[in-house]
Write a protein that holds these residues in place. Structure first.
Motif, PDB file in Angstrom:
ATOM      1  N   THR A 207       0.828  -1.199   0.000  1.00 21.02           N
ATOM      2  CA  THR A 207       0.000   0.000   0.000  1.00 21.02           C
ATOM      3  C   THR A 207       0.861   1.247   0.000  1.00 21.02           C
ATOM      4  O   THR A 207       0.586   2.178  -0.727  1.00 21.02           O
ATOM      5  CB  THR A 207      -0.948   0.025   1.220  1.00 21.02           C
ATOM      6  N   THR A 208       1.936   1.252   0.797  1.00 20.28           N
ATOM      7  CA  THR A 208       2.755   2.453   0.829  1.00 20.28           C
ATOM      8  C   THR A 208       3.563   2.587  -0.445  1.00 20.28           C
ATOM      9  O   THR A 208       3.762   3.687  -0.923  1.00 20.28           O
ATOM     10  CB  THR A 208       3.696   2.441   2.051  1.00 20.28           C
ATOM     11  N   GLU A 209       4.031   1.468  -1.012  1.00 17.50           N
ATOM     12  CA  GLU A 209       4.789   1.548  -2.248  1.00 17.50           C
ATOM     13  C   GLU A 209       3.924   2.028  -3.391  1.00 17.50           C
ATOM     14  O   GLU A 209       4.329   2.870  -4.171  1.00 17.50           O
ATOM     15  CB  GLU A 209       5.384   0.183  -2.609  1.00 17.50           C
ATOM     16  N   SER A 210       2.705   1.504  -3.498  1.00 26.07           N
ATOM     17  CA  SER A 210       1.847   1.901  -4.612  1.00 26.07           C
ATOM     18  C   SER A 210       1.431   3.361  -4.492  1.00 26.07           C
ATOM     19  O   SER A 210       1.237   4.029  -5.488  1.00 26.07           O
ATOM     20  CB  SER A 210       0.617   0.992  -4.692  1.00 26.07           C
ATOM     21  N   GLU A 211       1.304   3.834  -3.248  1.00 25.12           N
ATOM     22  CA  GLU A 211       0.942   5.233  -3.078  1.00 25.12           C
ATOM     23  C   GLU A 211       2.116   6.147  -3.384  1.00 25.12           C
ATOM     24  O   GLU A 211       1.943   7.234  -3.906  1.00 25.12           O
ATOM     25  CB  GLU A 211       0.460   5.470  -1.642  1.00 25.12           C
ATOM     26  N   SER A 212       3.338   5.714  -3.028  1.00 24.73           N
ATOM     27  CA  SER A 212       4.481   6.586  -3.213  1.00 24.73           C
ATOM     28  C   SER A 212       5.210   6.331  -4.524  1.00 24.73           C
ATOM     29  O   SER A 212       6.074   7.106  -4.882  1.00 24.73           O
ATOM     30  CB  SER A 212       5.451   6.414  -2.038  1.00 24.73           C
ATOM     31  N   GLN A 213       4.903   5.241  -5.218  1.00 23.26           N
ATOM     32  CA  GLN A 213       5.573   4.964  -6.474  1.00 23.26           C
ATOM     33  C   GLN A 213       5.100   5.926  -7.549  1.00 23.26           C
ATOM     34  O   GLN A 213       3.926   6.245  -7.634  1.00 23.26           O
ATOM     35  CB  GLN A 213       5.270   3.542  -6.940  1.00 23.26           C
ATOM     36  N   SER A 214       6.034   6.376  -8.344  1.00 30.32           N
ATOM     37  CA  SER A 214       5.677   7.205  -9.476  1.00 30.32           C
ATOM     38  C   SER A 214       6.575   6.818 -10.640  1.00 30.32           C
ATOM     39  O   SER A 214       7.668   6.296 -10.455  1.00 30.32           O
ATOM     40  CB  SER A 214       5.831   8.690  -9.141  1.00 30.32           C
ATOM     41  N   SER A 215       6.097   7.080 -11.806  1.00 28.50           N
ATOM     42  CA  SER A 215       6.854   6.704 -12.994  1.00 28.50           C
ATOM     43  C   SER A 215       8.077   7.605 -13.129  1.00 28.50           C
ATOM     44  O   SER A 215       8.108   8.718 -12.588  1.00 28.50           O
ATOM     45  CB  SER A 215       5.975   6.826 -14.231  1.00 28.50           C
ATOM     46  N   PRO A 216       9.077   7.135 -13.857  1.00 24.72           N
ATOM     47  CA  PRO A 216      10.257   7.980 -14.076  1.00 24.72           C
ATOM     48  C   PRO A 216       9.897   9.309 -14.736  1.00 24.72           C
ATOM     49  O   PRO A 216      10.501  10.325 -14.445  1.00 24.72           O
ATOM     50  CB  PRO A 216      11.132   7.128 -15.000  1.00 24.72           C
ATOM     51  N   GLN A 217       8.885   9.301 -15.601  1.00 17.07           N
ATOM     52  CA  GLN A 217       8.477  10.540 -16.262  1.00 17.07           C
ATOM     53  C   GLN A 217       7.873  11.514 -15.263  1.00 17.07           C
ATOM     54  O   GLN A 217       8.135  12.715 -15.313  1.00 17.07           O
ATOM     55  CB  GLN A 217       7.476  10.243 -17.387  1.00 17.07           C
ATOM     56  N   GLU A 218       7.059  11.010 -14.312  1.00 12.89           N
ATOM     57  CA  GLU A 218       6.471  11.883 -13.304  1.00 12.89           C
ATOM     58  C   GLU A 218       7.558  12.487 -12.415  1.00 12.89           C
ATOM     59  O   GLU A 218       7.482  13.647 -12.041  1.00 12.89           O
ATOM     60  CB  GLU A 218       5.469  11.107 -12.449  1.00 12.89           C
ATOM     61  N   GLU A 219       8.566  11.673 -12.071  1.00 14.08           N
ATOM     62  CA  GLU A 219       9.669  12.185 -11.265  1.00 14.08           C
ATOM     63  C   GLU A 219      10.445  13.248 -12.030  1.00 14.08           C
ATOM     64  O   GLU A 219      10.829  14.264 -11.456  1.00 14.08           O
ATOM     65  CB  GLU A 219      10.586  11.035 -10.851  1.00 14.08           C
ATOM     66  N   ALA A 220      10.662  13.026 -13.309  1.00 11.82           N
ATOM     67  CA  ALA A 220      11.367  14.019 -14.131  1.00 11.82           C
ATOM     68  C   ALA A 220      10.549  15.303 -14.226  1.00 11.82           C
ATOM     69  O   ALA A 220      11.112  16.406 -14.170  1.00 11.82           O
ATOM     70  CB  ALA A 220      11.643  13.454 -15.522  1.00 11.82           C
ATOM     71  N   ASP A 221       9.228  15.175 -14.380  1.00 14.99           N
ATOM     72  CA  ASP A 221       8.361  16.358 -14.436  1.00 14.99           C
ATOM     73  C   ASP A 221       8.430  17.137 -13.130  1.00 14.99           C
ATOM     74  O   ASP A 221       8.473  18.372 -13.139  1.00 14.99           O
ATOM     75  CB  ASP A 221       6.910  15.954 -14.720  1.00 14.99           C
ATOM     76  N   LEU A 222       8.440  16.426 -11.998  1.00 15.69           N
ATOM     77  CA  LEU A 222       8.509  17.085 -10.692  1.00 15.69           C
ATOM     78  C   LEU A 222       9.849  17.794 -10.516  1.00 15.69           C
ATOM     79  O   LEU A 222       9.899  18.921 -10.024  1.00 15.69           O
ATOM     80  CB  LEU A 222       8.297  16.072  -9.573  1.00 15.69           C
ATOM     81  N   GLU A 223      10.927  17.159 -10.955  1.00 12.43           N
ATOM     82  CA  GLU A 223      12.238  17.801 -10.884  1.00 12.43           C
ATOM     83  C   GLU A 223      12.283  19.054 -11.753  1.00 12.43           C
ATOM     84  O   GLU A 223      12.834  20.070 -11.349  1.00 12.43           O
ATOM     85  CB  GLU A 223      13.329  16.825 -11.333  1.00 12.43           C
ATOM     86  N   GLU A 224      11.694  18.978 -12.936  1.00 10.10           N
ATOM     87  CA  GLU A 224      11.665  20.135 -13.829  1.00 10.10           C
ATOM     88  C   GLU A 224      10.853  21.267 -13.212  1.00 10.10           C
ATOM     89  O   GLU A 224      11.257  22.435 -13.249  1.00 10.10           O
ATOM     90  CB  GLU A 224      11.067  19.726 -15.175  1.00 10.10           C
ATOM     91  N   LEU A 225       9.715  20.935 -12.616  1.00 10.53           N
ATOM     92  CA  LEU A 225       8.868  21.934 -11.976  1.00 10.53           C
ATOM     93  C   LEU A 225       9.595  22.581 -10.801  1.00 10.53           C
ATOM     94  O   LEU A 225       9.559  23.806 -10.637  1.00 10.53           O
ATOM     95  CB  LEU A 225       7.560  21.284 -11.514  1.00 10.53           C
ATOM     96  N   THR A 226      10.283  21.783 -10.013  1.00 11.26           N
ATOM     97  CA  THR A 226      11.060  22.314  -8.887  1.00 11.26           C
ATOM     98  C   THR A 226      12.166  23.222  -9.392  1.00 11.26           C
ATOM     99  O   THR A 226      12.447  24.270  -8.793  1.00 11.26           O
ATOM    100  CB  THR A 226      11.648  21.161  -8.053  1.00 11.26           C
ATOM    101  N   TRP A 227      12.791  22.853 -10.495  1.00 11.33           N
ATOM    102  CA  TRP A 227      13.843  23.688 -11.081  1.00 11.33           C
ATOM    103  C   TRP A 227      13.274  25.043 -11.487  1.00 11.33           C
ATOM    104  O   TRP A 227      13.880  26.087 -11.220  1.00 11.33           O
ATOM    105  CB  TRP A 227      14.466  22.977 -12.288  1.00 11.33           C
TER     106      TRP A 227
END
Length: 188
Positions: free
Chosen positions: A42-62
């Motif tokens: 349950t915790t993994e599925s909630e916190s798992q995200s695709s590599p693309q979503e992680e890249a999008d989040l990094e770009e947004l943070t940048w």
């Protein structure tokens, strides 16, 4: 009716009872690995995200950090914090094959200049590409990045109308969004 005695149970029956007991125990109490996977699923599925979503989040943070650094240098802005929201996902544009089938007009002529009725049928099919394992996936010609939906800026100089106007115009120019999607608030 005779009273039940443990001495009356044969060796085969003892083995059968033991196996049934083990089966019940494994069904009721999962092993350590299964417990970990059940607890972690349950915790993994909630916190798992695709590599693309992680890249999008990094770009947004940048983008947020870069905008903070630029606005903090603006006259009168002072210390600044930025939050940017964007549309949910990227949009992939796939390649399509178009097949055009023409039907002849009433005179048997294929000319489009006659003004007589002519019908045209179009069929589209998605172009597929195969990977190394033989799986077919749609051929993506381009991917549109998520669009910025809003910008929230906390600034120490957020009570000065000129500073607010300059910050808003800067965000409009950088992200190509309308003024009503930008909010500048005075920081405490």
């Amino acid at each position: 009716m005779k009273p039940f005695r443990l001495e009356q149970i044969r060796k085969e029956q003892w083995i059968l009872l033991l196996l049934v007991g083990i089966l019940i125990m494994t069904a009721v109490f999962p092993s350590g690995k299964e417990r970990e996977s059940m607890a972690g699923s349950t915790t993994e599925s909630e916190s798992q995200s695709s590599p693309q979503e992680e890249a999008d989040l990094e770009e947004l943070t940048w983008y947020e950090k870069r905008l903070e650094a630029i606005l903090a240098q603006m006259d009168g802005a002072g210390k600044v914090q930025v939050m940017i929201t964007e549309s949910v996902s990227r949009e992939s544009i796939v390649e399509k094959d178009q097949t055009v089938q023409r039907q002849m007009n009433q005179d048997g002529d294929d000319s489009t200049n006659t003004g007589k009725s002519q019908q045209e049928n179009k069929e589209e099919s998605t172009v597929l590409e195969k990977d190394g394992q033989g799986r077919e996936t749609p051929y993506v010609t381009r991917t549109n990045a998520p669009k910025i939906e809003g910008v929230l800026i906390l600034a120490q100089g957020g009570d000065n109308a000129v500073v607010v106007k300059n910050i808003t115009e800067a965000a409009m120019a950088l992200f190509g969004i309308e003024a009503h999607k930008i909010k500048v608030i005075k920081m405490i």
